[in-house]
Write a protein that holds these residues in place. Structure first.
Motif, PDB file in Angstrom:
ATOM      1  N   GLY A  38       0.940  -1.299   0.040  1.00  0.00           N
ATOM      2  CA  GLY A  38       0.044   0.014   0.198  1.00  0.00           C
ATOM      3  C   GLY A  38       0.946   1.311  -0.006  1.00  0.00           C
ATOM      4  N   LEU A  39       0.521   2.093   0.849  1.00  0.00           N
ATOM      5  CA  LEU A  39       1.163   3.389   0.908  1.00  0.00           C
ATOM      6  C   LEU A  39       2.370   3.593   1.915  1.00  0.00           C
ATOM      7  CD1 LEU A  39      -1.846   5.846   0.939  1.00  0.00           C
ATOM      8  CD2 LEU A  39      -0.132   5.628  -0.852  1.00  0.00           C
ATOM      9  N   GLU A  40       2.777   2.336   2.503  1.00  0.00           N
ATOM     10  CA  GLU A  40       3.571   2.169   3.705  1.00  0.00           C
ATOM     11  C   GLU A  40       4.970   2.874   3.114  1.00  0.00           C
ATOM     12  OE1 GLU A  40       3.496   1.195   6.645  1.00  0.00           O
ATOM     13  OE2 GLU A  40       5.416   1.629   6.963  1.00  0.00           O
ATOM     14  N   ASN A  41       5.440   2.630   1.920  1.00  0.00           N
ATOM     15  CA  ASN A  41       6.831   3.108   1.425  1.00  0.00           C
ATOM     16  C   ASN A  41       7.100   4.574   1.277  1.00  0.00           C
ATOM     17  OD1 ASN A  41       8.144   0.788   1.240  1.00  0.00           O
ATOM     18  ND2 ASN A  41       7.426   0.404  -0.971  1.00  0.00           N
TER      19      ASN A  41
ATOM     20  N   LEU B 154       8.241  10.417   5.103  1.00  0.00           N
ATOM     21  CA  LEU B 154       8.262  11.486   6.094  1.00  0.00           C
ATOM     22  C   LEU B 154       8.868  11.046   7.283  1.00  0.00           C
ATOM     23  CD1 LEU B 154       4.568  11.942   5.347  1.00  0.00           C
ATOM     24  CD2 LEU B 154       6.210  13.406   4.304  1.00  0.00           C
ATOM     25  N   GLN B 155       9.266   9.989   7.707  1.00  0.00           N
ATOM     26  CA  GLN B 155       9.910   9.643   9.007  1.00  0.00           C
ATOM     27  C   GLN B 155      11.279   9.138   8.816  1.00  0.00           C
ATOM     28  OE1 GLN B 155       7.411   6.333   9.298  1.00  0.00           O
ATOM     29  NE2 GLN B 155       5.650   7.337   9.942  1.00  0.00           N
ATOM     30  N   ASP B 156      11.705   9.076   7.681  1.00  0.00           N
ATOM     31  CA  ASP B 156      13.104   8.577   7.496  1.00  0.00           C
ATOM     32  C   ASP B 156      14.021   9.635   7.897  1.00  0.00           C
ATOM     33  OD1 ASP B 156      15.593   7.405   6.707  1.00  0.00           O
ATOM     34  OD2 ASP B 156      14.813   6.864   4.776  1.00  0.00           O
ATOM     35  N   ASP B 157      14.679   9.689   8.731  1.00  0.00           N
ATOM     36  CA  ASP B 157      15.600  10.974   9.154  1.00  0.00           C
ATOM     37  C   ASP B 157      16.941  10.705   8.111  1.00  0.00           C
ATOM     38  OD1 ASP B 157      14.115  11.458  11.225  1.00  0.00           O
ATOM     39  OD2 ASP B 157      15.262  10.396  12.737  1.00  0.00           O
ATOM     40  N   ARG B 158      17.414   9.456   7.679  1.00  0.00           N
ATOM     41  CA  ARG B 158      18.399   9.431   6.970  1.00  0.00           C
ATOM     42  C   ARG B 158      18.287  10.128   5.629  1.00  0.00           C
ATOM     43  NH1 ARG B 158      21.839   3.524   6.562  1.00  0.00           N
ATOM     44  NH2 ARG B 158      22.785   4.199   4.842  1.00  0.00           N
ATOM     45  N   LEU B 159      16.914   9.876   5.210  1.00  0.00           N
ATOM     46  CA  LEU B 159      16.569  10.485   3.944  1.00  0.00           C
ATOM     47  C   LEU B 159      16.661  12.084   4.079  1.00  0.00           C
ATOM     48  CD1 LEU B 159      15.323  10.649   1.105  1.00  0.00           C
ATOM     49  CD2 LEU B 159      13.162  10.690   2.198  1.00  0.00           C
TER      50      LEU B 159
ATOM     51  N   GLU C 173      15.687  -3.322  -0.603  1.00  0.00           N
ATOM     52  CA  GLU C 173      14.237  -2.751  -0.360  1.00  0.00           C
ATOM     53  C   GLU C 173      13.937  -2.060  -1.740  1.00  0.00           C
ATOM     54  OE1 GLU C 173      14.061  -0.806   3.974  1.00  0.00           O
ATOM     55  OE2 GLU C 173      16.029  -0.818   3.293  1.00  0.00           O
ATOM     56  N   TRP C 174      13.752  -2.833  -2.626  1.00  0.00           N
ATOM     57  CA  TRP C 174      13.107  -2.211  -4.226  1.00  0.00           C
ATOM     58  C   TRP C 174      12.220  -1.327  -4.151  1.00  0.00           C
ATOM     59  CZ3 TRP C 174      13.540  -8.085  -5.371  1.00  0.00           C
ATOM     60  CH2 TRP C 174      14.882  -8.441  -5.337  1.00  0.00           C
ATOM     61  N   GLY C 175      11.138  -1.376  -3.179  1.00  0.00           N
ATOM     62  CA  GLY C 175       9.835  -0.467  -3.075  1.00  0.00           C
ATOM     63  C   GLY C 175      10.325   0.823  -2.736  1.00  0.00           C
ATOM     64  N   TYR C 176      10.920   0.917  -1.535  1.00  0.00           N
ATOM     65  CA  TYR C 176      11.440   2.157  -1.109  1.00  0.00           C
ATOM     66  C   TYR C 176      12.448   2.758  -2.068  1.00  0.00           C
ATOM     67  CZ  TYR C 176      12.575   5.703   2.391  1.00  0.00           C
ATOM     68  OH  TYR C 176      12.578   6.852   3.078  1.00  0.00           O
ATOM     69  N   GLY C 177      13.319   1.987  -2.619  1.00  0.00           N
ATOM     70  CA  GLY C 177      14.197   2.648  -3.764  1.00  0.00           C
ATOM     71  C   GLY C 177      13.472   3.130  -4.848  1.00  0.00           C
ATOM     72  N   SER C 178      12.511   2.440  -5.273  1.00  0.00           N
ATOM     73  CA  SER C 178      11.679   3.155  -6.441  1.00  0.00           C
ATOM     74  C   SER C 178      10.901   4.433  -6.006  1.00  0.00           C
ATOM     75  CB  SER C 178      10.480   2.109  -6.685  1.00  0.00           C
ATOM     76  OG  SER C 178      10.884   0.894  -7.307  1.00  0.00           O
TER      77      SER C 178
END
Lengths: 502, 318
Positions: B78-81, B86-91, B288-293
């Motif tokens: 779903g929308l998890e990625n 928004l929560q990824d401090d490293r990003l 983590e292909w989804g998040y990478g996308s």
């Protein structure tokens, strides 16, 4: 150009400029020579880690000594698959390189099976294999798995013991699976009671020292971790001005190599990554003590060590930058190579120092086995999605049989034996000479570490994420700062627990 | 004699055409003789859509799925990625690092490029040779350039390290590469600047050579000094060239990867981890292909937005 040495390249540059100034060659010709020499000079450091090329004569000799029963098996059984192409994906490691060198004369020419072997960096092997396993398309027939990944891919390969039983018509005569060293099978190739593939490589932490420096400074090989640290301090004080430091690590921030160094020192101080209940133990006193020890050692390393992965560390020792080191045993033949090494014949293996403390395996989680002899072994495995499984199975048996493993160990490049018969083989013992490329004189000590001091990382599906990213990156921040160790390890433990429970 | 053929000329022509229509070459003939553009550009448009659009759509689809290491399958999430963004401090850290990298590279390359272009335009005797040499860094693949600089910046034997140590800018304990990584950002910027400053030089030099001389001569007659001429006349007239060069580099800099990968791998820690390297890490190291996308799409959107903002804010006219 590959044969051009640094001095040749520099001389070529000088002569080209002189000739151009004297009008003997055109500007275009001069620029061509400069470009070629420049490429030779700049690419040399990258090429240094590569295994030495093997001469055609050596390969023909190797092919000629292949036992007749293996040749007959390859010709009669493998020949049924003539015209088939199988695909292998692996990291560039000494045994992989050796088998790539051997496969034409000893396998492809006899069976008519073509082996397309793709060599890529370890992280790309993981990406390719993950993609292959997820899509189940069988893009590759044989996978190379680091021991850290067995938990993730255990369902994507055939158990080789079952294949040996179920396909007797394709079984190589006298393959003898029992010949593989039992600790290697248990630590590298097993997950629970399932076998993922055949062990093919065991880079394992060993202790090496510069005999000339030890003799000069009156040092003895360390028997304890404290003595090892003290030796590093003494060497550093006496020799760092000359460019030889106490020791050299593989401490590149964000690289798996850094995590490997860390686990070895955590294990040798009584710590572990996980406890038996699956909680991260990297924030306990033992683990913090181990990381503190690594940071103390770092004071006696070159400043560039935070950019060294295993290749950087290998080259640094080869250039004479370290007085002692605890690292992968497979590096040793490259250091003894007189054509490429400044320390040829000067390095000696020694038994690993005793652990300060040691946590028993039963108190650890996910099959972790703490000890200083950190192993980074790997397996060749037959993909469950292979479209040429029978041809690939024959190749897999050939690549891991006793004769091929022995040949891989002695043709140069540093491949480590997997089988008892290879350690015992007279050809292997004959190659144990001082100061020659492809020496096997470190094998007795390697055997000792495999049998008695092997340390193994935890096996859980999330381990690649934990080891390659979380620990490697966070620890990289710590080793390039003056921050206290404790709070950083608490942070790492928190992130590891989050990842392990996801 | 009477004419036995009952068909008129029109009927005969229609008959021939009907035979031709059955020929496979009839359609080709129509395309070749057509004066309309679409038959000509349609194959290329279809090809470009296939090459460009398919991966983009695939990436969007992937952003709603993720590889599960426990099952070994790619599963819908779903929308998890997207929530994770928004929560990824490293990003957020990678975003800031990218901003620093882009800004520093752009400013330094532009200032250096302009200065060199003005110098070459003033006509030193060997400017032709220099212009030719300027192209050389740009034809080197960035990965090769990065490897070259890894040797030059090596703390033990690097020529650049030695030079900077010699002039007292850095010391052995705190080298360009290694140590605590204080100069890690500088270490990755150096090859970037070496390789792409010539791009500014060449574009701005072409612009300078094409400028009309009348306004400059008039300003000279009016007593304007060299600096005043440059600031008030040359630079404003050069604006379209500057706009093109900056826009090209801006988009390129957002995608920087090679220098980071080869020289620092984003480290130490995450000090040089830019967006594209972080996306690579997620996709190919931690699988983590989804998040990478998702990160890939973010970089694309960022490039489009920044380019458009730039065009509007600086009123770029082509």
């Amino acid at each position: 150009m590959s044969a051009m040495k640094d001095t040749d390249a520099k001389v070529a540059i000088y002569r080209a400029i002189e000739d151009w100034r004297a009008g003997r060659i055109s500007r275009r010709k001069m620029l061509g020579v400069l470009a070629a020499a420049g490429v030779a000079l700049t690419s040399r450091p990258m090429l240094r880690r590569s295994a030495p090329s093997v001469s055609a004569a050596t390969l023909q000799e190797a092919a000629a000594t292949q036992p007749e029963e293996i040749v007959a098996f390859l010709r009669d059984v493998g020949g049924q698959f003539r015209g088939t192409t199988i695909r292998v994906v692996s990291e560039e490691t000494p045994p992989s390189r050796a088998i790539i060198n051997l496969k034409k004369e000893m396998f492809e020419d006899i069976t008519g099976i073509t082996v397309n072997w793709e060599v890529v960096p370890l992280d790309q092997v993981l990406a390719k294999v993950s993609q292959d396993a997820a899509s189940k398309l069988g893009a590759n027939d044989i996978y190379y798995f680091d021991q850290a990944w067995v938990g993730r891919f255990i369902n994507d390969t055939y158990d080789p013991r079952e294949l040996l039983d179920q396909k007797p018509d394709l079984a190589m005569p006298n393959y003898n699976i029992e010949d593989f060293l039992e600790p290697l099978v248990r630590h590298i190739a097993m997950y629970g009671d399932k076998m993922i593939g055949f062990p093919c490589d065991v880079p394992i932490f060993m202790y090496f020292y510069r005999k000339d420096i030890y003799d000069e400074l009156g040092l003895q090989p360390a028997t304890t971790m404290e003595e090892y640290l003290e030796n590093a301090r003494i060497i550093n004080e006496a020799k760092s001005g000359e460019g030889t430091y106490g020791t050299v690590g593989q401490m590149k921030s964000g690289h798996y190599a850094l995590e490997c160094d860390m686990t070895a020192y955590v294990w040798s101080h009584g710590g572990s990554v996980f406890t038996a209940d699956g909680k991260c133990a990297l924030a306990d006193d033992f683990a913090i003590q181990g990381v503190e020890y690594m940071r103390q050692l770092q004071q006696y390393m070159p400043t560039a060590v935070t950019t060294y992965d295993w290749g950087g560390q290998f080259t640094a020792i080869q250039q004479g930058q370290g007085g002692q080191v605890i690292t992968w045993g497979e590096n040793f033949p490259g250091w003894d190579d007189p054509a490429n090494s400044k320390v040829s014949g000067l390095m000696e293996p020694a038994p690993l120092p005793a652990n300060t403390a040691q946590r028993p395996p039963e108190e650890c989680g996910f099959e972790e086995h703490p000890d200083l002899g950190h192993q980074g072994g790997s397996t060749y495995c037959l993909s469950r999605y292979s479209k040429n499984a029978d041809a690939a199975w024959i190749f897999l048996q050939w690549a891991t049989c006793s004769n091929t493993q022995t040949m891989a160990s002695i043709i140069g490049g540093g491949a480590s034996p997997m089988r008892q018969s290879t350690f015992d083989d007279p050809r292997v013992k004959e190659a144990a000479q001082v100061g020659v490329a492809g020496t096997t004189r470190h094998f007795p000590e390697m055997y000792n570490v495999i049998m008695n001091r092997m340390g193994t990382e935890p096996h859980l599906p999330q381990w690649p994420l934990i080891a390659n990213d979380i620990i490697a990156v966070e620890l990289g921040k710590l080793t390039t700062s003056d921050d206290p160790t404790g709070p950083a390890m608490v942070e790492i433990a928190k992130k590891v627990d989050e990842a392990a429970s996801s | 004699m009477t004419n036995a053929d009952p068909m008129t000329g029109i009927e005969r022509r229609a008959g021939r055409e009907a035979v031709l229509r059955r020929s496979p070459f009839w359609a080709l003939g129509r395309v070749i003789n057509s004066e309309r553009p679409w038959p000509w550009i349609a194959p290329v448009v279809i090809l470009l859509l296939g090459i460009g659009l398919y991966p983009f759509i695939y990436n969007i689809r992937n952003s709603f799925r993720e590889f599960n290491p426990m099952t070994g399958n790619v599963e819908p999430v779903g929308l998890e990625n997207w929530r994770r963004l928004l929560q990824d401090d490293r990003l957020h850290g990678a975003f800031l690092t990218s901003a620093k990298y882009v800004l520093a590279a752009l400013v330094i390359e532009f200032v250096l490029g302009l200065a060199i272009a003005v110098l070459l335009n003033s006509g030193p005797a060997i400017s032709g040779l220099w212009q030719s040499l300027m192209i050389l860094p740009m034809v080197v693949p960035p990965t090769v350039a990065a490897v070259m600089f890894r040797v030059l910046e090596n703390p033990d034997y690097g020529a650049l390290q030695w030079l900077l140590e010699g002039v007292g800018l850095i010391d052995k304990q705190e080298p360009l590469l290694g140590g605590t990584g204080r100069y890690a950002m500088a270490a990755v910027l150096i090859p970037e600047i070496w390789q792409w400053t010539p791009f500014f030089v060449l574009i701005l030099l072409a612009g300078l050579k094409a400028l009309p001389q009348d306004p400059l001569e008039a300003a000279q007659v009016d007593g304007a000094g060299a600096w005043r001429q440059f600031w008030d006349i040359t630079l404003p007239m050069l604006r379209p060239m500057i706009a093109v060069a900056v826009l090209f580099r801006l988009v390129d800099l957002l995608k920087v990867f090679d220098y980071i990968f080869v020289l620092t791998s984003g480290g130490p820690g995450t000090r040089t981890e830019v967006l594209s390297f972080y996306a690579y890490q997620r996709s190919f190291v931690t699988i983590e292909w989804g998040y990478g996308s998702v990160l890939g799409i973010v970089i694309l959107v960022l490039a489009i937005v920044l380019a458009n903002v730039y065009v509007r804010v600086f009123k770029v006219a082509w």
